[in-house]
Every structure is written in C-alpha cells, then in structure tokens.
Scaffold this motif. Structure first.
Motif, short mmCIF file in Angstrom:
data_model
loop_
_atom_site.label_atom_id
_atom_site.label_comp_id
_atom_site.label_asym_id
_atom_site.label_seq_id
_atom_site.Cartn_x
_atom_site.Cartn_y
_atom_site.Cartn_z
N ARG A 182 0.83 -1.20 0.00
CA ARG A 182 0.00 0.00 0.00
C ARG A 182 0.87 1.26 0.00
O ARG A 182 0.56 2.23 -0.69
N PHE A 183 1.98 1.22 0.76
CA PHE A 183 2.83 2.40 0.81
C PHE A 183 3.39 2.73 -0.57
O PHE A 183 3.38 3.88 -1.00
N PHE A 184 3.88 1.72 -1.28
CA PHE A 184 4.47 1.98 -2.59
C PHE A 184 3.43 2.22 -3.68
O PHE A 184 3.79 2.62 -4.78
N ALA A 185 2.16 1.99 -3.35
CA ALA A 185 1.09 2.34 -4.28
C ALA A 185 0.60 3.76 -4.08
O ALA A 185 -0.25 4.24 -4.86
N LEU A 186 1.09 4.46 -3.07
CA LEU A 186 0.70 5.84 -2.83
C LEU A 186 1.08 6.72 -4.02
O LEU A 186 2.07 6.45 -4.72
N PRO A 187 0.34 7.78 -4.27
CA PRO A 187 0.77 8.77 -5.27
C PRO A 187 2.16 9.30 -4.91
O PRO A 187 2.52 9.39 -3.73
N ASP A 188 2.94 9.65 -5.93
CA ASP A 188 4.32 10.10 -5.69
C ASP A 188 4.40 11.22 -4.65
O ASP A 188 5.29 11.24 -3.81
N VAL A 189 3.44 12.15 -4.71
CA VAL A 189 3.49 13.30 -3.82
C VAL A 189 3.39 12.86 -2.36
O VAL A 189 4.08 13.41 -1.49
N HIS A 190 2.60 11.85 -2.08
CA HIS A 190 2.46 11.38 -0.70
C HIS A 190 3.65 10.53 -0.27
O HIS A 190 4.13 10.64 0.86
N ARG A 191 4.11 9.68 -1.17
CA ARG A 191 5.27 8.83 -0.82
C ARG A 191 6.49 9.70 -0.55
O ARG A 191 7.24 9.48 0.41
N ALA B 254 -1.15 14.38 5.31
CA ALA B 254 -1.88 13.97 4.11
C ALA B 254 -1.39 12.61 3.64
O ALA B 254 -2.17 11.76 3.21
N ALA B 255 -0.07 12.39 3.70
CA ALA B 255 0.49 11.10 3.29
C ALA B 255 0.00 9.98 4.20
O ALA B 255 -0.39 8.90 3.73
N MET B 256 0.00 10.24 5.51
CA MET B 256 -0.46 9.21 6.45
C MET B 256 -1.94 8.93 6.29
O MET B 256 -2.38 7.77 6.38
N THR B 257 -2.72 9.96 6.03
CA THR B 257 -4.16 9.78 5.82
C THR B 257 -4.43 8.96 4.56
O THR B 257 -5.28 8.06 4.55
N SER B 258 -3.68 9.25 3.51
CA SER B 258 -3.84 8.50 2.26
C SER B 258 -3.46 7.04 2.46
O SER B 258 -4.14 6.13 1.96
N LEU B 259 -2.38 6.81 3.20
CA LEU B 259 -1.96 5.44 3.47
C LEU B 259 -3.03 4.69 4.26
O LEU B 259 -3.40 3.57 3.92
N PHE B 260 -3.53 5.33 5.29
CA PHE B 260 -4.56 4.70 6.13
C PHE B 260 -5.80 4.36 5.31
O PHE B 260 -6.40 3.29 5.45
N GLY B 261 -6.20 5.27 4.41
CA GLY B 261 -7.40 5.07 3.62
C GLY B 261 -7.31 3.89 2.68
O GLY B 261 -8.34 3.32 2.30
N GLY B 262 -6.11 3.51 2.28
CA GLY B 262 -5.95 2.41 1.34
C GLY B 262 -5.71 1.06 1.98
O GLY B 262 -5.59 0.05 1.27
N LEU B 263 -5.64 1.00 3.30
CA LEU B 263 -5.36 -0.26 3.98
C LEU B 263 -6.62 -1.11 4.11
O LEU B 263 -7.74 -0.60 4.10
N THR B 264 -6.41 -2.39 4.25
CA THR B 264 -7.53 -3.29 4.55
C THR B 264 -8.01 -3.03 5.97
O THR B 264 -7.27 -2.47 6.80
N PRO B 265 -9.25 -3.41 6.30
CA PRO B 265 -9.73 -3.23 7.68
C PRO B 265 -8.80 -3.86 8.71
O PRO B 265 -8.59 -3.30 9.79
#
Length: 417
Positions: free
Chosen positions: A361-370, A385-396
């Motif tokens: 999930r981390f390496f799938a983040l948009p470049d700006v967030h990574r 914003a990066a941490m929020t994006s990461l959290f939003g893409g994780l499995t439950p």
C-alpha cells in the motif's frame, strides 16, 4: 583579586565527529570563512558504508562523480511496484573527498563530554587526553553515541527498553552473479521470503555499486532489539542459494561483506548551552526508513549560514547555538518527527505476516504522498496527508493494527526473536 581572563577559543566552530554530517557542516562553515576545528578519534579513516538516496533528496551541487550508480527503483511486496523516482548510490570514497576541506583544522581525539557555555566562558569539548579545545559554538556530530548530550538523556521507556534498530548483512558480488537474484534490477525492497525463515520479515536490498559490482543485502528495517547478524547472514545465504548461486559465489571475505546496525529511535539530544547536534546525533535519522545522509547534506549550508550570521552579529555562544537548533529542529520538524516515530511504533506492532501487504500500500501511494512521508521533514500538512492517504488504502485488518500500534506502540509486540 582580579579574575583570570578566559583563553580565547581555538575556533569559531568545534565539530565533534568526522562522519558525513560533521564533514558536510565543516565544509559549509569553512566556505563562509569561519574557523573550524574537526575532532575525531580517527579523522582520516576511509568511510566504508554504502550510502544511497533518492535523486530529488540530494543537494544540487553534489559533483557528478559522487554518484556511482543510479536507476529506477523496484519494490516487491505481494506485487511488484516500478517506482518513478530515481535512486542514487553514492561513491563513498568520492563523497568523503568532496566533503573534506583542506582548510579545516583536524585534531585526533575521542570526545567524552561537553563543557557548557557560561558567562565569560565559551563551550568546549572534553577529550579523553584531558584537554578541552573550545569554540564559540560546539557541534555534536558523533552519531547515535550523542557524546555531547547531557547524561541521562534517555528517559521513560527509552531508558529501559532496547533501542529499535535497523540491521543488515550484505555481500558484494559481480553484476552478472547478482542478476540471477535481482533480475538485473535495482531492488529497493524485495519482501519475498525466499530465504525460507519464519519470524520477523526482512527484505533484499540489491543496488549497484558501480558498473561491475552489486551489493546484495538482507535488511531488517526496524526491530526492537535489532535482528542479530548471524540470523541476517543465514537468511541472505539461504536466499542466494535458493536463487541458484553456489557456495563459492557467496563471498565471506571481510572486504566483500557489509554489516549495518544503527538505532532509529534515539532520544532527542539534550544539548548543553552553546552546543547544537546534527546528523544522527540530533537525531535526523528517519525513524521508518533509516535515512539521514541527504538531510544532513542539504541542511549543512543553511546551518552554516545561520551560525555565521549569529557569530558575526555578536551573539553569545548560547544564543548562536539556539539559532542553529531552530534550523535543525524547528517546531514543524519536531512535529513531523513525532508523527514518524508513531509510524515506527506501528511497524513494530504489526504482525510479521502483514508487513509486505503494508508496504504494498505504501508503494502504491501517489508520488506526492510517498515523497512527503520520506522527505518532507518540516511539512506537517504534507506528512499528515500522506499518512491519511496510506490509512485510507489499507484493509480493515491493517487499519486495526495501525490504530493499535498508534495507541499502544511496540508494547503490544513481543521482543523475542
């Protein structure tokens, strides 16, 4: 009876530690005509570690010959990620030459403590030979040892539990041999458990050192305490044998072996009056990635300018060091570092089987967030914003582990290997 006049300082800036952070700052200060004294037990020893950084992190004035190799990185978790960023592996010897300024005075000696500034007295470094060279400002660049910090700097849990460490064991092999393992790719992280060992996950780091040699390194990103070298060596050997290498192709000569161990959760430097810490002594080490070199290189000119302005403006040692500390550790940078430390605790609290999926999930983040999470050391908004994006893409399941890690930290993880 008249009080004795204190001896004048031997330099404007005394820097303890001649590693990359200390050398970079010494060079930047000398460029501004500050008198610099660099103190180290072995100031001229060749550097042996392999240093790498993303191209966008490095300073623009780094000479071309300091970059030994570069390429687009690949990360492999449960799937393969072709990263857009260029990863640069530095020529360690060329970097050392670049950062070594012949106008900087050098003294051999082991620093054991700081002598704080006081009214009418400049700060100084106390050496193991009993001498105490002084400067108008003193800099601690002694790494995780934090030789000039107030004693008792580690408090609370940091004072009683093992440090979280990044550890690695690597071998240097010919490029054609490494290609049978890496597919002739620059592997920033390969989390596949081809080594066949259970327990805390490790990844393969495979980077070219030049056109002919490649470093293959089994790396534990963070563990408290760090995975031991024999375990990492065994995993790397098993991984390479599984890839088809023969015993004869796996080096055991010390000249072709690299061992890495350093803490990623050092306490904040409790600096005496007139002292400022840089590099891993501050610490500037990224708690999640272990990176610090590029930050130290980029910061050195700015820090030198602040020191020069303060000293030429008549600031006393305590005020000059305080101004420098605001560059190294601004309120925003302190906030981002605290957020990253919580990220470290989350990683430490994660069940081993879930780590590769987390990095997918981390390496799938948009470049700006990574990039923000890896490099935006004083941008709170971008880091959140990066941490929020990461959290939003994780499995439950991973979200639950992240929440538990944030609230409970590594206390929810057993530290046995």
């Amino acid at each position: 009876m008249t009080a004795a006049t204190p001896a004048p300082p031997v330099a404007d800036v005394v820097i303890a530690g001649a590693g990359p952070a200390g050398r970079a700052l010494a060079r930047a200060c000398a460029a501004l005509d500050l008198r610099v004294l660099l103190v180290d037990p072995r100031p001229h020893r060749p550097w042996t570690h392999t240093y790498g950084a993303w191209a966008h992190e490095l300073p623009d004035d780094l000479p071309a010959d300091v970059a030994a190799a570069r390429g687009r990185g690949v990360a492999i978790g449960e799937r393969t990620h072709e990263l857009d960023d260029t990863y640069v592996v530095l020529d360690t010897a060329a970097l050392q030459v670049h950062l070594t300024d012949p106008t900087v005075a050098v003294r051999r000696g082991r620093v054991v403590a700081a002598v704080p500034a006081a009214p009418g007295r400049n700060p100084a470094v106390m050496l193991d030979d009993g001498t105490s060279p002084s400067g108008r400002v003193v800099v601690d660049a002694t790494g995780a040892r934090q030789a000039l910090a107030h004693r008792g700097a580690a408090r609370g849990l940091e004072g009683v539990r093992p440090r979280a460490e990044q550890t690695a064991f690597g071998v240097v092999v010919p490029r054609e041999v490494a290609a049978r393992v890496s597919g002739d790719r620059l592997l920033f992280m390969d989390w596949r458990a081809d080594h066949g060992h259970e327990g805390w996950p490790t990844f393969l780091y495979a980077v070219p050192l030049d056109t002919e040699r490649v470093l293959l390194e089994e790396t534990s990103l963070a563990r408290r305490p760090g995975l031991p070298m024999p375990e990492l060596r065994a995993r790397l050997r098993a991984r390479l044998l599984a890839a088809g290498l023969t015993e004869a192709e796996i080096p055991d000569d010390p000249a072709d072996v690299e061992k890495v161990r350093f803490p990623v959760d050092s306490p904040r430097h409790r600096s005496p009056a007139g002292v400022v810490a840089v590099g891993a002594a501050d610490p500037l080490v990224h708690p999640a990635s272990g990176f610090s070199l590029a930050t130290s290189l980029r910061m050195a000119p700015r820090l030198a300018t602040v020191l020069a302005d303060a000293l030429r403006g008549g600031a006393d040692p305590a005020a000059a060091a305080k101004a420098a500390r605001r560059v190294v550790r601004s309120p925003a940078a302190a906030t981002v570092h605290a957020l990253r430390r919580r990220g470290l605790e989350t990683l430490l609290a994660m069940p081993p089987a879930d780590v590769p999926a987390f990095f997918d999930r981390f390496f799938a983040l948009p470049d700006v967030h990574r990039r923000a999470y890896l490099d935006a050391r004083d941008d709170v908004t971008a880091s959140l914003a990066a941490m929020t994006s990461l959290f939003g893409g994780l499995t439950p399941r991973l979200r639950l582990h992240l929440i538990r890690g944030t609230l409970l930290g590594a206390r929810s993880v057993r530290t046995e290997q």
